[in-house]
Enzyme design. Structure first.
Site, mmCIF file in Angstrom:
data_model
loop_
_atom_site.group_PDB
_atom_site.id
_atom_site.type_symbol
_atom_site.label_atom_id
_atom_site.label_comp_id
_atom_site.label_asym_id
_atom_site.label_seq_id
_atom_site.Cartn_x
_atom_site.Cartn_y
_atom_site.Cartn_z
ATOM 1 N N CYS A 38 113.366 -89.888 34.592
ATOM 2 C CA CYS A 38 112.518 -89.333 33.530
ATOM 3 C C CYS A 38 111.529 -88.337 34.145
ATOM 4 C CB CYS A 38 111.787 -90.500 32.871
ATOM 5 S SG CYS A 38 110.465 -90.058 31.745
ATOM 6 N N SER A 40 108.457 -88.274 33.865
ATOM 7 C CA SER A 40 107.247 -88.932 34.399
ATOM 8 C C SER A 40 107.443 -89.308 35.866
ATOM 9 C CB SER A 40 106.899 -90.176 33.579
ATOM 10 O OG SER A 40 106.683 -89.816 32.245
ATOM 11 N N HIS A 43 106.595 -86.239 37.629
ATOM 12 C CA HIS A 43 105.142 -86.025 37.616
ATOM 13 C C HIS A 43 104.478 -86.810 38.754
ATOM 14 C CE1 HIS A 43 105.121 -83.571 34.188
ATOM 15 N NE2 HIS A 43 104.757 -84.416 33.244
ATOM 16 N N HIS A 59 111.506 -96.083 35.750
ATOM 17 C CA HIS A 59 110.891 -96.928 34.707
ATOM 18 C C HIS A 59 111.730 -96.911 33.430
ATOM 19 C CE1 HIS A 59 109.461 -92.833 34.062
ATOM 20 N NE2 HIS A 59 109.396 -93.153 32.787
ATOM 21 N N CYS A 164 112.960 -95.833 28.135
ATOM 22 C CA CYS A 164 111.797 -94.938 28.021
ATOM 23 C C CYS A 164 112.067 -93.775 27.074
ATOM 24 C CB CYS A 164 111.348 -94.420 29.389
ATOM 25 S SG CYS A 164 109.934 -93.298 29.264
HETATM 26 C C1 CXF Z 1 105.334 -92.922 31.141
HETATM 27 C C2 CXF Z 1 103.877 -92.647 31.095
HETATM 28 C C3 CXF Z 1 103.272 -92.915 32.456
HETATM 29 C C4 CXF Z 1 103.646 -94.245 32.999
HETATM 30 C C5 CXF Z 1 105.131 -94.515 32.954
HETATM 31 C C6 CXF Z 1 105.699 -94.261 31.626
HETATM 32 N N1 CXF Z 1 105.891 -92.699 29.874
HETATM 33 C C7 CXF Z 1 107.038 -92.013 29.753
HETATM 34 O O1 CXF Z 1 107.641 -91.443 30.600
HETATM 35 ZN ZN ZN Z 2 109.637 -91.967 31.094
#
Ligand code: CXF
Ligand code: ZN
Length: 364
Positions: A38, A40, A43, A59, A164
């Site tokens: 994902c 994230s 990031h 996640h 997610c």
């Molecule tokens: C995330 C937001 C930050 C923590 C992990 C999950 N949400 C979606 O990717």
């Molecule tokens: Zn995510």
């Protein structure tokens, strides 16, 4: 077990031998079958979501329960499960109010500092668990409140996506916005989350679903998954195009990238009384601007949406049913499957916009 460890920001993940502790209390040991990759996760690697290193990212998992702690009553070995970042403490005001996705006491679901860590390097050094999950690993030790059981005949790589991205997108449409039959919507960004918003809007009965992106293959995929119209933001002014196509704007303008310019565009696409729904993770420090007079006299709303405002133990089995009955398309969203040791390749392809969703499949 083998896992992909982030040792420093802006560095590739390293595949290492890692030890995982035994389940205590309400913990569940899960054999990972698949994990989506994902934005994230990216990031965190890029230091935009500084969560601390070393850590094991991932996640968006699905897997099979191997062992449960003594206080776990709702799972047993052999159960197929999805892991979700929205683990709930079950007693804070948000959980008690039915909004577990806003749980304020999630820290309770991790082990305390004075306990043996769930994850450790070969030399015993602590490795941080990301989002209470850490699914870029062959096994996961997860608090039961971060898991939901699903039917055994659901393919586990599609199930992983529900963990997610799909929940974030479907839920933004169904739970946060509560799109109603006949509503009109626009969706900026047609990656995994945007495509899931489009599917959520289709399932909710939206009459017009306008997909906006700058990449032609993503717009084509958006059409396959339910978009009724497409706008290539490279060729035209996307706000003007949506305003023209709908004679004054949409009921819901979704944003699934997390960039100032596109968030403001989503607002600009909304008609009187409508709502902009911001789903993309906007980096810390980014400020968004809206014309104040228009906000008031047009009575527009701006809604943030986190993890699709989910009640995941109810929503995820429903999304599984949507898939099994052909209404939710997941296979089409998986652009490529990777082995764990190809994880850096999967990350690079997501970064380069080459995949809608890449999935680490541990059974490959
Ligand atoms: C995330 C937001 C930050 C923590 C992990 C999950 N949400 C979606 O990717
Ligand atoms: Zn995510």
């Amino acid at each position: 077990m083998k896992a992909a460890v982030l040792r420093a920001y802006n560095e590739p993940l390293s595949i290492e031998e890692v030890s995982v502790s035994k389940p205590k209390g309400r913990e569940v040991l899960v054999r990972t079958a698949a994990s989506g990759v994902c934005h994230s996760d990216l990031h965190v690697i890029d230091g935009l979501l500084p969560m601390g290193v070393p850590t094991i990212l991932g996640h968006e998992p699905a897997g099979i329960v191997e062992q449960v702690g003594p206080d776990v009553t709702e799972f047993k070995p052999g159960d197929h499960v999805i892991g979700c970042p929205s683990a709930f403490c079950s007693h804070c005001e948000f959980c008690m109010g039915g909004r577990g996705y806003l749980c304020s006491e999630q820290a309770e679901l991790a082990r305390r500092k004075d306990e043996e860590p769930r994850l450790a390097a070969e030399d015993g050094a602590y490795i941080r668990q990301f989002s209470n999950l850490s699914s870029f690993a062959e096994q996961m030790l997860i608090h039961a409140n971060g898991l939901v059981k699903i039917r055994d005949d659901m393919p586990l790589d599609g199930a992983a996506l529900i963990g997610c991205g799909v929940t974030t997108g479907l839920g933004a449409a169904i739970n946060t916005a509560q799109v109603a039959p006949g509503d009109t919507v626009s969706v900026i960004g047609c990656g995994g989350v945007g495509l899931s918003i489009i599917q959520g809007c289709r399932i909710a009965g939206a009459s017009r679903i306008i997909a906006v992106d700058t990449v032609p293959w993503k717009l084509e995929l958006a059409t396959k998954l339910g978009a009724t119209d497409t706008v290539n933001g490279k060729d035209v002014d996307a706000v003007e195009a949506v305003q023209e196509m709908t004679s004054g704007g949409v009921d819901y303008g979704f944003e699934a990238i997390g960039v100032k310019q596109t968030v403001e565009q989503a607002y600009g696409m909304v008609k009187r009384g409508g709502a902009a729904v911001i789903v993309g993770v906007v980096p810390a420090g980014t400020m968004i601007e809206f014309p104040g007079l228009d906000l008031v006299i047009s009575q527009k709303r701006v809604l943030g949406s986190i993890m699709g405002s989910n009640r995941f133990r109810i929503d995820m089995p429903r999304y599984v049913e949507f898939y099994m009955s052909g209404r939710l398309k997941l296979d089409e969203m998986i652009s490529e499957r990777f082995k764990l040791d190809q994880i850096n390749d999967a990350i690079q392809k997501l970064r380069d916009g080459k995949v809608a969703r890449g999935v680490i499949n541990f059974e490959l």
